[in-house]
Structures are given as structure tokens and as C-alpha cells.
Design a protein around this motif. Structure first.
Motif, PDB file in Angstrom:
ATOM      1  N   LYS A 121       0.824  -1.203   0.000  1.00 58.12           N
ATOM      2  CA  LYS A 121       0.000   0.000   0.000  1.00 58.12           C
ATOM      3  C   LYS A 121       0.863   1.261   0.000  1.00 58.12           C
ATOM      4  N   ARG A 122       2.018   1.209   0.682  1.00 57.66           N
ATOM      5  CA  ARG A 122       2.909   2.368   0.685  1.00 57.66           C
ATOM      6  C   ARG A 122       3.435   2.662  -0.716  1.00 57.66           C
ATOM      7  N   ILE A 123       3.695   1.629  -1.495  1.00 54.29           N
ATOM      8  CA  ILE A 123       4.140   1.842  -2.879  1.00 54.29           C
ATOM      9  C   ILE A 123       3.014   2.438  -3.709  1.00 54.29           C
ATOM     10  N   VAL A 124       1.809   1.921  -3.515  1.00 60.08           N
ATOM     11  CA  VAL A 124       0.649   2.454  -4.242  1.00 60.08           C
ATOM     12  C   VAL A 124       0.433   3.906  -3.872  1.00 60.08           C
ATOM     13  N   ASP A 125       0.553   4.205  -2.591  1.00 60.06           N
ATOM     14  CA  ASP A 125       0.353   5.574  -2.110  1.00 60.06           C
ATOM     15  C   ASP A 125       1.383   6.516  -2.715  1.00 60.06           C
ATOM     16  N   ALA A 126       2.654   6.046  -2.829  1.00 59.55           N
ATOM     17  CA  ALA A 126       3.705   6.883  -3.422  1.00 59.55           C
ATOM     18  C   ALA A 126       3.480   7.070  -4.918  1.00 59.55           C
ATOM     19  N   THR A 127       2.866   6.085  -5.556  1.00 62.59           N
ATOM     20  CA  THR A 127       2.602   6.179  -6.988  1.00 62.59           C
ATOM     21  C   THR A 127       1.423   7.094  -7.287  1.00 62.59           C
ATOM     22  N   TYR A 128       0.432   7.087  -6.401  1.00 62.91           N
ATOM     23  CA  TYR A 128      -0.764   7.929  -6.570  1.00 62.91           C
ATOM     24  C   TYR A 128      -0.909   8.849  -5.365  1.00 62.91           C
ATOM     25  N   PRO A 129      -0.049   9.856  -5.225  1.00 59.83           N
ATOM     26  CA  PRO A 129      -0.063  10.705  -4.021  1.00 59.83           C
ATOM     27  C   PRO A 129      -1.329  11.539  -3.863  1.00 59.83           C
ATOM     28  N   SER A 130      -2.062  11.767  -4.932  1.00 61.21           N
ATOM     29  CA  SER A 130      -3.255  12.604  -4.844  1.00 61.21           C
ATOM     30  C   SER A 130      -4.469  11.856  -4.288  1.00 61.21           C
TER      31      SER A 130
END
Length: 928
Positions: free
Chosen positions: A374-383
Motif C-alpha cells: 500500500k505504501r508503494i501504491v500511495d507513493a505512486t498515486y499521491p493525490s
């Protein structure tokens, strides 16, 4: 410097710059999260009954303490699980339930370095690793600062690692191993020592108690594939050898107390295609085996399929269940008790959950995996908002508009089910976690690279600018000629087809049909004015017939790669291999005879008969020439026979057993060096004779030395070619002969050079897939790895056909120039001068006409270079434009990226090395 020459020089300089700029924007390193992952609070502890804090007391107990990670390079799934496998012991463990088998999906590029990165980090490597994989001394691709399962094991108290095998691990993990012994993965001529060097360390290490993980990487099976393919008679014995190593290690795990809690993993980094190569996305290349082994595994394999050997299921190489290769990293984290690596995109393998009886432990393992991803997903889609607050899913997730929003909704579903009361059945939570994990894995694995779009545009613009500058150096367009129209049509059609993935994969068909159409045009345009007006005797018809045979020699591309062709037919195999070697022998004999004539002329020159022609050679000189060259031709033939007897013995079964036994005892490195040395000595001897004949005076050459260099280069090129493809050079020679009968104008010669260079490349079995790169001749004459020497031999082996025709085209241009020279001299002889002034004026006229002819010859060569520069610039520009426009295409990494690499090789190595360098040398020698 003339303006046109200046523009052409600038256009040429822009080509490598364009390639470099575009590559840095197209193949950037993907960003990663630095540092090592640590255990942290998960949340929902009160709901799940977990203890607060991140201490070890709250973690699921790891079933294993040590790891043996054995990689067998190119271990395709059927090599382990299939009915023809030589790995009987591994199959017995599967039947006993002490081995858990999978087919691991390896994403493209299927090359060792990126695959090792995927297995150790759990991430998706950059396609740039295809290039770095070939750089023996490269250190820019190190994983020393990234989070991997090796770093996690090393960071544990007293963590120690040992490694034996492919030195790719030493480059990726510098200073990680307390004991290591690396071997070069590119010395593909070695099937045995490269593995014995690993195996000799195994008994001692199994007795040591100080290591936590032992990595073994065996290379012999991959080398056999590169040399002779997956059906080589050496393949099953090598599988049996690997199976015996597995038996040795597994027996030690069973019998030695200090190894009782050891997990044994056997896997391939990638597979191989039917040609024995890899790098692309064919099913055989992306389907390596993955086997977890331990007596403890009986606990988790009781409900799995234990049939072995077994037939493939969903796909040709899909045995048992398919998992992603990146799933290895989080699975090892759970089984060995350390945090999931920060950049992991893998999913914990579901079957392994059986080691934990408590459902809360299973949920915790998956939740830690999910939070990390989830942290990788969050960094990929910061908005997007990925917090743990409970939201109205029905309102916000009724119709997600993007992949990121879809993942937000799936995470919210996890949040809701984890926030409910603890009495909910664990299976529901596990299903929801896997639902999110697999969706996140699929989405993040397919996310486009972080392209530097401005660099992509700049690189493409520079290539097109080179094309524009070259265009302005073209001669006048009037009158418009049919051959000029044909050249332009080929260029335009090629540029358009680069935007279609299917046409890129099957590019050979474009060149085959274009060449056939060109030969038909040559027939129509020249049939009325030549003495061979009879249909079947026309050179263009003979060219078409030869072309038909050549295109059937090797099936290539993707769609029909396994279809019947001449090379794989029974014509060359078994007892019929005598047919192959008769053709190979004829090819060597033809070159030997031609070289003997050059040597005979050189002998006549040293005897003082510098004006002798081929037809005026004395019988004594001919005999001496053949005696001088025959040892070179015979040695080259023996080298190829010995090479094939060791690497592809099925192609020598029709040869005398005594002869084969004799050649197998010879040193391949030594014989290859004798051949290369003989070529250099011959070139030096004949070159000195040519210098003596012309006395070093410019303009005295008749082009014989250029032909000599061409024939010597041809002998070198067939030495760098697989035995089954050598007869193609005899057909190439016949094509060259019939082309010389047509007396083509310069533009037609250049167009023919372009067409036959491309046709020869594909006819030799090459394609636009990385997996088609042939490494079998990359160590001819080399006893150890040298990146420059090996790289040069790899290029010369794979581009042997194009180099041949780039030089042949120069000879055809030279013949055209020589005919113009003869016309000028004939005009001088026919002038009616006053007798008393004839000699003086004749000399002046000859000088003037000679200068005019030389200017014409210079224009011919410049026009040849201009047209090939334009082709290179437009071709590169179209490929770059296609990669830029289609950078989000599904096949960008499996089709368009490899095509760009091949276009770069054509644009730099073939154009500058073969056309400008080799062709320019041949042209200069011929005009001296």
C-alpha cells in the motif's frame, strides 16, 4: 570542406547522440524506497486480539531459520516437471509431499540480472538491465542500498551469507558474502567446469554452522541451451547432474541437526525458447520452475497435487500453479521471519499459510504484506486518499475512474472487514487481503515506467534532424528514377510499420517481400537489353530463386518461429548430416580457391610479374597459392567441425566416428586463434605484395586487394556462424555473382545492399527479440571473459550476413566505377592526335579524364553513404517515435523496447562499423 560534406558529417554525428539521449529517457532507473523495512504496528490490534507494539513476541513464529537458494540458470518448468525430465529425485520429493512445486512467471526481459533483482527485491526491474546485464564490470546496477531478502537476513543478529556461482550476485550484492566464488555467466563455451566450480564448495558449506543463507547459481544448463538448444543431447545429463546436487543438499538437511530448520529453494531465473535463448516474452522464456523443499513441507502439501511427472495445464509450460517470480521475496520474509522488503510487489504464496494454524497469524502475515504494498501504491498515486478511515464504499466506489481509484476502493474494503468484530471468520479477511494484494500487484507491475518524455522527444527530434540534413545532401531529384522511387517507398513503408507491434515481431516478412519485389523490378528493367533474355537464365530470376531458398532456411519472428524450415528438417540431422557438411565443405572450398588465386598473384608480384592477371597465372604459382592457403581453409573447417561436435553432436552423426573423436580432443580456443592468425598473416602478405605492385602510388590499384580483403572477411564471418547456417554464405556468394552480371547503377546497388543486408540478418535466424541473440560464437579464440572482445564477437556473429552484403555492395560500386574508368581511358585511345604531339597530349588527356573519373567515383561513394545515412536516420527516428507514442502500450517492453535496442545496434555498430568503417576501408583500398 564542401557544404554537402559538412552537412553529411553533422548528420552522422547526430545519430549516436540521438540514440544516447533517447535511451536515457526511455530506460531510466525506477525510483525505489531506500533503507530496510522494519516491523511496525499494524492497527486493529484490539479487533484481532494481537499484542500491542512491534516486538517479536507479537509476530508469527517463523518455521525456518536457514535458507539454501539454488538457482539453475534457464531452468524451464518442463526440465523439472515434464515426463522427459532428468530430475527424478525432485519429482520423488513432490510425490512424497516434501516439495511444493510452482511455475514462476518471469516478466520480460528474461535476462539473469533483472530476474535476480525481481527474486530478491520482489520488484519489477528496469528494462535497462538488459544492457547492464552484459557489462561484466558494471557497478551502477548494485542492490547494495536496496531492501532485499539478502539484506534482511544479513541485518539479523549474526546474519551471514555465502555465495557460489554466477558472479552477477557479486555485482548486485558487493561485500554481502562472508565467502564467495564467482564465475562469469558469459563464458558459454563451458558446460562443466562452470558448475563443478560451484559444486566443489557444497559439501564443506553444508558442514558449516555459521551461515544463514547460501546462494548457489549454476550456469551450465543455460550454456547448453545457448549452444545447442533445449533438445541438445547434453541437456538431460545436465538435469541429472543438477538433480544429484539437490539430492546431496536435501539429504544433508534431513540428516544433519544444524540444518533441520533449513528451507531449500530450487528455481530458474528464466526459461528458454526452442532456440535455447532467452530475453523475450515467449512462454518457454517466462516459465521457470520454482520448488520449495523441506521435510516440514508435508504439513502444507497434504491438499496439493503430488503427481509427478505431470503434463502442463493452462499453457505449454504451465505446470501446477503459476505464481509471480516477485512472490518469492514476501514468501521468504514470512517463512524466515523478517519484514517484507520495502519495494516488493510480490504476494505471499497462499499454500505457505498452512505453516500457521492460528488464523490471526495468517492474517498478520498478509496484512504486513498489504501495508508494505500500500505504501508503494500511495507513493505512486499521491493525490489519492489511502488512509485507514472507514468510508462509504457504495458512494465513492460505485464506478472508479482509474486504476488508482480502484485500488483505493479495494483498500477501503480491507479497512472495513479488518475493522469489524474479531469473531468474523479469518477466511473472509484472508480473501479480502488477497483481493487487494493481487490487484495492487497487477496494477503496479504494469504501471508505465517513469519516462523522461522531454528526452524522448529530443532524441527523436535529433534523429529526424539528422534525416533532414542528410536529405539536403542528396543529389538532384531530376530525372526521377524508378530505383529512387523504390528506395523511397521502402523507407516510407518501413517507417509506418514500426508503429504496429505485430509487424515489428514479424519484420522479416517485410524485407522478404520487398526483396522479392525488387528482384522482379530488376528483371523487368534489364530483360530487354541483355543477352540472357531467356526467362530462366536471367540473373534477376536466379536471384529470386536463391532468395526463395534463403528465406526458408530459418523460420524466425514470433508467429511461425517453430514452423518447419531447412535447418531443422531431417536434411541436416542424423545420418543426413553428411549433406550439411558437404555444403559447409563446399563453402570453405570456394573461399579457399579464391584466396589461393590472390596468393598466387602476390607470388607473381614478388617474382617481378606485377601485371599478371588471374588468367595469366603460371601453374607453379597456382599450386603454390593453393598450398599456402589450404592449411588455413582446412583449419577453419576442422574448427567448425570440432565446435559443432562438442556443442551440437546431433549434427555430426553422419561423420566418421574416428574423425569426430579426433576433433573432439582438439583445443577450440587454440584452433580459433590459428584461424584468426592465418587470416591476419594472409592479409599482411597480400597487402605487401599489392604495395610492391603499385609502388605505393595512388591510382595504380585495380581493386584486387579490396576483393582479397572481402574474401578474408568472408572466411572470418563464416567462422563466427553456426555450422547449419554456413551454407547460406555459399548462396550469398551466388547472389553476389548474379548481381555483378546486372551492371546496376549506383542507386540500385545501394538499394540492393540495404535489402540484402536486412534479409540476410533474418535469414540467419535473427529477429527483433532479445532471445534471438546468438552467444554460441562469442568466445571463439577467447579463454576468459573480456567485455570488449566478447561484445565485438557477439555483434559480428549476429550481424555476419549484413556485414557481408555491406562489403559486397562496395565491391559492386567499385566495379561500376572501374567500368567508368575504362570508358574514359578508351576515349583517350580513340582520339585522333597529330603524331608528333600524340604522346604528350595523350598523357594530359589521360590525367584530365582520370581526374574526372575519380570525381565521379567519389560522388558514387558519397551518394551510397548518403542514402544509407538517410535510411539509418529515418529508421531510427521512426522507431523512436513509435516507442514515444506507444510508451503505454501493452507490448512496450516485450516488442518496442527490444526493437529500439536492435535499431541502435543497426544505427551505430552496423552503419558506422560495417558501412562507414569497413565499407570505407574497402572503397579506399580499391581506389588506391
Amino acid at each position: 570542406m564542401a557544404p554537402r560534406t559538412l552537412l553529411l558529417t553533422l548528420a552522422n554525428l547526430l545519430l549516436p547522440v540521438a540514440i544516447l539521449v533517447f535511451a536515457t529517457g526511455f530506460f531510466p532507473y525506477k525510483p525505489f524506497m531506500p533503507g530496510l523495512a522494519e516491523y511496525e504496528e499494524l492497527g486493529w490490534e484490539d479487533r484481532m486480539g494481537w499484542e500491542k507494539g512491534s516486538g517479536k513476541e507479537s509476530l508469527p513464529e517463523a518455521p525456518f531459520e536457514r535458507l539454501v537458494f539454488m538457482v539453475v540458470d534457464a531452468l524451464r518448468s518442463d526440465f523439472v516437471y515434464g515426463e522427459g525430465s532428468g530430475m527424478a529425485f525432485v519429482q520423488s520429493l513432490i510425490r512424497d509431499g516434501t516439495a511444493l512445486p510452482f511455475t514462476a512467471h518471469a516478466t520480460s526481459p528474461t535476462i539473469t540480472m533483472p530476474r535476480v533483482k525481481a527474486m530478491t527485491t520482489g520488484s519489477i526491474p528496469s528494462f535497462l538491465d538488459v544492457i547492464l546485464n552484459f557489462a561484466e564490470s558494471d557497478t551502477t546496477s548494485t542492490l547494495a542500498t536496496q531492501d532485499t531478502w539478502l539484506a534482511q537476513i544479513k541485518a539479523k543478529e549474526g546474519g551471514k551469507l555465502v555465495m557460489y556461482g554466477d558472479d552477477t550476485w557479486l555485482k548486485l550484492f558487493p561485500d554481502f558474502f562472508v565467502r564467495a566464488d564467482g564465475t562469469s555467466s558469459f563464458f558459454v563455451s563451458d558446460f562443466t567446469e562452470v558448475d563443478h566450480n560451484v559444486t566443489r564448495h557444497v559439501p564443506r558449506e553444508l558442514g558449516e554452522k555459521d551461515w544463514n543463507a547460501m546462494v548457489l547459481h549454476y550456469l551450465g544448463l543455460d550454456h547448453i541451451g545457448h549452444k545447442a538448444g533445449p533438445k541438445s543431447p547434453n541437456m538431460v545429463p545436465k538435469q541429472k547432474e543438477m538433480d544429484e546436487i539437490v539430492r546431496q543438499i536435501y539429504t544433508a538437511i534431513e540428516s544433519q541437526d544444524h540444518l533441520a530448520n533449513t528451507l531449500f529453494v530450487l528455481c530458474g531465473d528464466h526459461g528458454m525458447n526452442e532456440g535455447g535463448n532467452h530475453g523475450g516474452s515467449a512462454p518457454g522464456e517466462t516459465s521457470p520452475a520454482l520448488v520449495f523443499m523441506s521435510p516440514k513441507l508435508k504439513k502444507v502439501t497434504q491438499f496439493t497435487d503430488r503427481t509427478s511427472p505431470i503434463k502442463p495445464g493452462g499453457g505449454e509450460f504451465e505446470y501446477y500453479r503459476m505464481v509471480e517470480q516477485s512472490d518469492i521475496a514476501p514468501t521468504l520474509a514470512g517463512l524466515l521471519g523478517f519484514p517484507v522488503p520495502r519495494n516488493n510487489l510480490g504476494v505471499f504464496i497462499e499454500e505457505m499459510l498452512g505453516f500457521w494454524d492460528d488464523g490471526r497469524d495468517r492474517i498478520q502475515l498478509l496484512l504486513r504484506n498489504a501495508r508494505q504494498m500500500k505504501r508503494i501504491v500511495d507513493a505512486t498515486y499521491p493525490s489519492l486518499n489511502f488512509d485507514d478511515g472507514v468510508k462509504d464504499i457504495e458512494k465513492e466506489c460505485s464506478s472508479p475512474k482509474s486504476d488508482g481509484q480502484m485500488l483505493v476502493c479495494k483498500w477501503q474494503d480491507v479497512v472495513q472487514i479488518m475493522s469489524t468484530i474479531a469473531t468474523i471468520h479469518p477466511k473472509l479477511r484472508i480473501d479480502r487481503l488477497y483481493w487487494f494484494l493481487r490487484a495492487a500487484q497487477e496494477t503496479m507491475s504494469s504501471t508505465a515506467s517513469n519516462y523522461d518524455v522531454p528526452r524522448l522527444i529530443l532524441g527523436t527530434s535529433l534523429a529526424l534532424l539528422s534525416a533532414v540534413l542528410t536529405f539536403f545532401t542528396l543529389p538532384a531529384f531530376r530525372p526521377i528514377s524508378p530505383q529512387g522511387i523504390a528506395y523511397a517507398l521502402i523507407l516510407i513503408l518501413y517507417s509506418i510499420l514500426m508503429f504496429a507491434s505485430s509487424y515489428v515481431e514479424e519484420e522479416h516478412n517485410f524485407w522478404y517481400w520487398a526483396t522479392s519485389a525488387w528482384f522482379f523490378y530488376l528483371f523487368i528493367s534489364s530483360s530487354r537489353k541483355e543477352w540472357y533474355r531467356k526467362f530462366i537464365l536471367h540473373p534477376a530470376i536466379m536471384l529470386g530463386i536463391l532468395h526463395r531458398v534463403i528465406r526458408r532456411w530459418n523460420q524466425t519472428g514470433q508467429k511461425f518461429a517453430g514452423a518447419d524450415d531447412i535447418v531443422h528438417s531431417q536434411l541436416f540431422h542424423g545420418s543426413n548430416s553428411i549433406v550439411l557438411w558437404s555444403l559447409v565443405g563446399a563453402t570453405y572450398l570456394d573461399l579457399t580457391v579464391r584466396l589461393s588465386r590472390h596468393v598466387a598473384r602476390s607470388i607473381a608480384t614478388f617474382e617481378g610479374h606485377s601485371g599478371v592477371s588471374f588468367t595469366e597465372e603460371s601453374d607453379a604459382n597456382r599450386v603454390m597459392g593453393m598450398a599456402a592457403v589450404l592449411p588455413l581453409g582446412a583449419t577453419a573447417f576442422v574448427f567448425k567441425l570440432a565446435f559443432t561436435a562438442k556443442d551440437a553432436p546431433e549434427l555430426t552423426r553422419g561423420i566418421s566416428v574416428g574423425l569426430i573423436q579426433w576433433v573432439e580432443g582438439l583445443s577450440l580456443v587454440g584452433i580459433a586463434r590459428m584461424v584468426f592468425g592465418g587470416l591476419l598473416l594472409s592479409a599482411f602478405w597480400i597487402g605487401v605484395a599489392e604495395w610492391k605492385r603499385t609502388k605505393g602510388k595512388k591510382g595504380e590499384s585495380n581493386g584486387d586487394f579490396a576483393v582479397t580483403l572481402f574474401d578474408l572477411t568472408s572466411l572470418f564471418l563464416i567462422t563466427q556462424t553456426r555450422a547449419q547456417n554456413i551454407p547460406l554464405f555459399l548462396l550469398f556468394r551466388l547472389q553476389f555473382f548474379f548481381l555483378s552480371l546486372l551492371h546496376l547503377p549506383p542507386t540500385s546497388i545501394t538499394t540492393t545492399t540495404l535489402l540484402l543486408s536486412q534479409t540476410a540478418f533474418f535469414a540467419l535466424g535473427n529477429s527483433n527479440a532479445i532471445s534471438s541473440i546468438d552467444l554460441s560464437n562469442s568466445y571463439n579464440g577467447i579463454s576468459s571473459y573480456n567485455v570488449l572482445a566478447v561484445g565485438l564477437l557477439v555483434f559480428l556473429s549476429n550481424w555476419a550476413g549484413p556485414i557481408y552484403f555491406s562489403l559486397a555492395g562496395v565491391l559492386l560500386l567499385g566495379a561500376h566505377g572501374q567500368s567508368r574508368r575504362n570508358i574514359a581511358l578508351d576515349e583517350v585511345d580513340s582520339r585522333d592526335w597529330v603524331q608528333k604531339e600524340r604522346e604528350h597530349l595523350e598523357q594530359l588527356a589521360m590525367r584530365e579524364d582520370e581526374g574526372r573519373v575519380r570525381r565521379v567515383e567519389g560522388d558514387v561513394w558519397r551518394a551510397h553513404v548518403v542514402l544509407l545515412t538517410l535510411w539509418t536516420a529515418v529508421g531510427l527516428g521512426s522507431v523512436m517515435a513509435a516507442c514515444t507514442v506507444l510508451r503505454s502500450h501493452l507490448f512496450v517492453w516485450s516488442v518496442f523496447s527490444p526493437k529500439f535496442l536492435f535499431a541502435g545496434a543497426w544505427g551505430v555498430l552496423w552503419y558506422f562499423g560495417g558501412v562507414v568503417g569497413g565499407g570505407g576501408l574497402l572503397w579506399g583500398v580499391g581506389r588506391w
